[in-house]
Write a protein that holds these residues in place. Structure first.
Motif, mmCIF file in Angstrom:
data_model
loop_
_atom_site.group_PDB
_atom_site.id
_atom_site.type_symbol
_atom_site.label_atom_id
_atom_site.label_comp_id
_atom_site.label_asym_id
_atom_site.label_seq_id
_atom_site.Cartn_x
_atom_site.Cartn_y
_atom_site.Cartn_z
ATOM 1 N N ASP A 25 0.818 -1.222 0.000
ATOM 2 C CA ASP A 25 0.000 0.000 0.000
ATOM 3 C C ASP A 25 0.847 1.265 0.000
ATOM 4 N N PHE A 26 2.006 1.209 -0.679
ATOM 5 C CA PHE A 26 2.809 2.404 -0.956
ATOM 6 C C PHE A 26 3.040 2.480 -2.470
ATOM 7 N N LEU A 251 4.413 7.910 2.210
ATOM 8 C CA LEU A 251 3.068 7.992 2.762
ATOM 9 C C LEU A 251 2.120 7.166 1.894
ATOM 10 N N GLY A 252 1.186 6.491 2.535
ATOM 11 C CA GLY A 252 0.208 5.694 1.811
ATOM 12 C C GLY A 252 -1.181 5.896 2.371
ATOM 13 N N TYR A 253 -2.157 5.943 1.478
ATOM 14 C CA TYR A 253 -3.555 6.134 1.882
ATOM 15 C C TYR A 253 -4.394 5.094 1.164
ATOM 16 N N VAL A 254 -5.171 4.326 1.913
ATOM 17 C CA VAL A 254 -5.999 3.259 1.357
ATOM 18 C C VAL A 254 -7.463 3.545 1.676
ATOM 19 N N GLN A 255 -8.285 3.467 0.647
ATOM 20 C CA GLN A 255 -9.709 3.743 0.821
ATOM 21 C C GLN A 255 -10.526 2.649 0.149
ATOM 22 N N ASN A 256 -11.327 1.936 0.934
ATOM 23 C CA ASN A 256 -12.294 1.002 0.375
ATOM 24 C C ASN A 256 -13.546 1.796 0.029
ATOM 25 N N PHE A 261 -14.124 -2.469 -4.463
ATOM 26 C CA PHE A 261 -13.408 -1.368 -5.111
ATOM 27 C C PHE A 261 -12.519 -0.678 -4.084
ATOM 28 N N LYS A 262 -11.206 -0.838 -4.265
ATOM 29 C CA LYS A 262 -10.229 -0.247 -3.360
ATOM 30 C C LYS A 262 -9.286 0.663 -4.126
ATOM 31 N N ALA A 263 -9.010 1.829 -3.564
ATOM 32 C CA ALA A 263 -8.076 2.781 -4.151
ATOM 33 C C ALA A 263 -6.950 3.061 -3.161
ATOM 34 N N SER A 264 -5.717 3.083 -3.668
ATOM 35 C CA SER A 264 -4.551 3.383 -2.833
ATOM 36 C C SER A 264 -3.740 4.485 -3.501
ATOM 37 N N PHE A 265 -3.201 5.385 -2.690
ATOM 38 C CA PHE A 265 -2.394 6.484 -3.195
ATOM 39 C C PHE A 265 -1.093 6.531 -2.405
ATOM 40 N N GLY A 266 0.013 6.767 -3.113
ATOM 41 C CA GLY A 266 1.306 6.770 -2.468
ATOM 42 C C GLY A 266 2.125 7.995 -2.827
ATOM 43 N N SER A 290 -2.988 3.193 -7.081
ATOM 44 C CA SER A 290 -3.358 1.823 -7.412
ATOM 45 C C SER A 290 -4.863 1.662 -7.215
ATOM 46 N N PHE A 291 -5.516 0.986 -8.196
ATOM 47 C CA PHE A 291 -6.955 0.766 -8.118
ATOM 48 C C PHE A 291 -7.240 -0.719 -8.316
ATOM 49 N N THR A 292 -8.081 -1.253 -7.454
ATOM 50 C CA THR A 292 -8.420 -2.676 -7.510
ATOM 51 C C THR A 292 -9.930 -2.844 -7.539
ATOM 52 N N PHE A 293 -10.401 -3.567 -8.574
ATOM 53 C CA PHE A 293 -11.818 -3.884 -8.699
ATOM 54 C C PHE A 293 -11.990 -5.389 -8.580
#
Length: 295
Positions: A25-26, A251-256, A261-266, A290-293
């Motif tokens: 998640d980075f 820094l990493g940010y993870v949002q379900n 559907f999950k989005a991660s930003f690094g 990063s985007f995961t469906f």
């Protein structure tokens, strides 16, 4: 009479909690997209793509996976944009309880490159052992074993070149796993590289960990150190941060966003070059997503 011991982690999973905290998640090295779907017949399709910020090269693959739980086997087929065909056949708990066998093959038709790896894993109370035979490289036989009792772990790995008749690699590790924390010490690369890691679940919302690596043959000397933490802002949101002794802050940010559907930003910042936009070898600071469906 002592209680039955749980199955210890495999060799590759020793220190996994710390490694996951410091690496997952980075997504600051580029942009990735993964789409996973499952058919009514049980076949899982996964399509993934990645664009690397440094090279601007886009790589991708498409994977199909079929699992037959009744007969205990799984077949996976992957085709990459580099025109590499990968196949994996796994069978578990059919020959003996706790025994898993799998065959991994790759083929690159354009260059004629091919590989075949036969793996076996056996796990029971207090022991987890694996063996692998690389058919075309060497051939090389690799084996590792992890023993566990009351949370204490000890493991070793060894690789043997069958043709040359010599040991090409060996390593050892010790550790301790508890529900709230884990400590692991590795001696890798023929005991020339040593690493120590720890993981601590402080409470239900906070995790912390660190890893130190010392290479006895490195010319620059010193220990590479990295520390990180993760906090859950709510059930669907998590924030991560880590920093190493080179001054790179990630820094990493993870949002379900919704189920499936999950989005991660690094973001990676070189704190020693905060005013520089570029540096030798590439940008000083990096950003990615990063985007995961999944359905």
């Amino acid at each position: 009479m002592s209680l039955p011991q749980p199955v210890p982690p495999s060799w590759k999973d020793l220190g996994k909690s710390s490694n996951d905290l410091l690496t997952k998640d980075f997504p600051f090295s580029g942009a990735t997209l993964e789409v996973k779907t499952k058919t009514p017949s049980g076949v899982v399709f996964k399509v993934g793509g990645n664009r690397d910020n440094k090279s601007n090269i886009i790589n991708g693959d498409i994977e199909s996976k079929y699992t037959n739980r009744k007969h205990g086997f799984t077949f996976t087929q992957t085709w990459t944009t580099a025109n590499i065909l990968k196949s994996q056949f796994e069978i578990e708990n059919q020959i003996a309880k706790g025994l898993k066998l799998d065959l991994n093959t790759t083929l690159q038709p354009e260059k004629g490159n091919k590989s075949a790896l036969i793996n076996a894993a056996y796990k029971q109370s207090g022991v987890h052992t694996r063996a692998a035979l690389d058919v075309y490289k060497g051939p090389t036989f690799t084996a590792d074993t992890v023993l566990g009792r009351d949370g204490f772990l000890v493991g070793a790995e060894c690789a043997y070149n069958v043709t040359e008749g010599n040991i090409t690699r060996y390593a050892a590790a010790v550790g301790y796993n508890a529900p709230e924390y884990a400590v692991t010490i590795h001696g890798l690369n023929n005991l020339n590289t040593f690493s120590a890691s720890y993981y601590h679940r402080v409470n239900a919302d906070v995790e912390a960990g660190a890893k130190a690596v010392y290479d006895t043959k490195a010319t620059y000397g010193g220990v590479a150190l990295e520390v990180g933490a993760k906090t859950y802002l709510d059930a669907n949101t998590a924030f991560k941060a880590k920093i190493n002794n080179s001054g790179v802050l990630a820094l990493g940010y993870v949002q379900n966003i919704r189920p499936g559907f999950k989005a991660s930003f690094g973001l990676a910042l070189d704190t020693q070059k905060l005013n520089d936009t570029t540096a030798a070898g590439g940008p000083s600071h990096k950003v990615g997503a990063s985007f995961t469906f999944e359905s």
